[in-house]
Design an enzyme around this catalytic site. Structure first.
Site, PDB file in Angstrom:
ATOM      1  N   LYS A  60       7.391 -39.655 -16.181  1.00 34.62           N
ATOM      2  CA  LYS A  60       8.555 -38.936 -16.702  1.00 34.62           C
ATOM      3  C   LYS A  60       8.480 -37.449 -16.368  1.00 34.62           C
ATOM      4  O   LYS A  60       9.477 -36.841 -15.939  1.00 34.62           O
ATOM      5  CB  LYS A  60       8.647 -39.132 -18.219  1.00 34.62           C
ATOM      6  CG  LYS A  60       8.985 -40.553 -18.633  1.00 34.62           C
ATOM      7  CD  LYS A  60       8.963 -40.704 -20.149  1.00 34.62           C
ATOM      8  CE  LYS A  60       9.273 -42.122 -20.585  1.00 34.62           C
ATOM      9  NZ  LYS A  60       9.252 -42.283 -22.065  1.00 34.62           N
ATOM     10  N   CYS A  85       6.291 -37.342 -22.416  1.00 34.18           N
ATOM     11  CA  CYS A  85       5.561 -38.107 -23.437  1.00 34.18           C
ATOM     12  C   CYS A  85       6.045 -39.549 -23.466  1.00 34.18           C
ATOM     13  O   CYS A  85       7.181 -39.842 -23.091  1.00 34.18           O
ATOM     14  CB  CYS A  85       5.762 -37.502 -24.830  1.00 34.18           C
ATOM     15  SG  CYS A  85       5.191 -35.814 -25.045  1.00 34.18           S
ATOM     16  N   ASP A  86       5.177 -40.434 -23.938  1.00 30.01           N
ATOM     17  CA  ASP A  86       5.573 -41.823 -24.182  1.00 30.01           C
ATOM     18  C   ASP A  86       4.672 -42.393 -25.267  1.00 30.01           C
ATOM     19  O   ASP A  86       3.488 -42.045 -25.346  1.00 30.01           O
ATOM     20  CB  ASP A  86       5.442 -42.668 -22.913  1.00 30.01           C
ATOM     21  CG  ASP A  86       6.125 -44.010 -23.069  1.00 30.01           C
ATOM     22  OD1 ASP A  86       7.354 -44.069 -22.888  1.00 30.01           O
ATOM     23  OD2 ASP A  86       5.438 -45.001 -23.386  1.00 30.01           O
ATOM     24  N   SER A  87       5.252 -43.264 -26.113  1.00 28.75           N
ATOM     25  CA  SER A  87       4.501 -43.816 -27.240  1.00 28.75           C
ATOM     26  C   SER A  87       4.540 -45.335 -27.268  1.00 28.75           C
ATOM     27  O   SER A  87       5.538 -45.945 -26.885  1.00 28.75           O
ATOM     28  CB  SER A  87       5.059 -43.283 -28.570  1.00 28.75           C
ATOM     29  OG  SER A  87       4.958 -41.884 -28.654  1.00 28.75           O
ATOM     30  N   GLY A 122       1.094 -40.791 -25.061  1.00 26.61           N
ATOM     31  CA  GLY A 122       0.618 -40.149 -23.840  1.00 26.61           C
ATOM     32  C   GLY A 122       1.367 -38.847 -23.594  1.00 26.61           C
ATOM     33  O   GLY A 122       2.560 -38.741 -23.894  1.00 26.61           O
TER      34      GLY A 122
END
Length: 219
Positions: A60, A85-87, A122
């Site tokens: 991203k 970010c990623d969750s 992340g």
């Protein structure tokens, strides 16, 4: 003042930064997460949730940063850094992503009711001037209350659990269903401020250089 471009559509991430007096601009990355995850799992069937979210965060951030990194040298107007970010929620070794439908959300909420899981977020920060990046993952253990069927149905009716990792979020309707958190609660919301500070430091920045002292965060 240095500036952040947040490569995420998440209102919670934006609000978290604003609460810390960082005023981000926002651009949503056009990333095919399902294809990226499928390719990663084909290369490494044992890839863990923490590595998955870090990979997506990098994708991203890179997708948004590319337009600035490819711009003519000296062109003004770009951000100092791009943050992606990623969750994902991991329970019992199983990754619990966004359900998208009421049926899947109902099943997920029944599964996580009364359980604890690890919420991985992340992070990727890309310095636009140098093109360098810093990455890391924040992990916190989240303990979910035992939910009644009536609570599950009412929560699904809000629409909130359909579009968030693990089918719940702590900063909305789902907040009362989270008994406690072990770890950084900002990471559970979607962006860890202590980790962000550390990653900015790796790239030669101090988080205080991003403070907008004139910003009044929204409630």
């Amino acid at each position: 003042m240095k500036t952040v471009l947040l490569a995420s559509a998440s209102p919670a991430r934006k609000a978290t930064l604003e609460a810390a007096h960082i005023r981000p601009t926002v651009a949503v990355a056009d990333v095919d997460e399902d294809s990226l995850l499928a390719a990663a799992k084909a290369d490494d069937p044992q890839i863990g949730a923490a590595d998955q979210v870090q990979m997506l965060a990098v994708a991203k951030a890179r997708a948004i940063a590319a337009q600035f990194l490819q711009a003519p040298s000296g062109q003004a107007g770009g951000p100092t850094v791009v943050v992606g970010c990623d969750s994902m929620l991991e329970m019992g070794g199983k990754v619990v992503g966004k359900p998208h439908t009421a049926e899947v959300a109902r099943e997920r909420l029944r599964e996580i009711s009364g359980q604890a899981g690890d919420l991985h977020t992340g992070h990727c920060v890309i310095d636009i001037e140098s093109g360098r990046l810093a990455v890391g993952t924040s992990t916190a253990t989240v303990h979910i209350s035992t939910l009644s069927e009536a609570e599950i149905e009412a929560y699904i009716a809000t629409g909130e659990p359909l579009v968030v990792a693990g089918s719940f979020t702590i900063d909305g309707y789902g907040g009362p269903f989270v008994e406690r958190i072990e770890g950084d609660h900002h990471g559970v919301v979607g962006i860890s401020l202590p980790l962000l500070r550390s990653l900015l430091g790796e790239l030669g920045h101090s988080i205080v250089e991003f403070w907008d002292t004139g910003l009044t965060p929204t409630a």
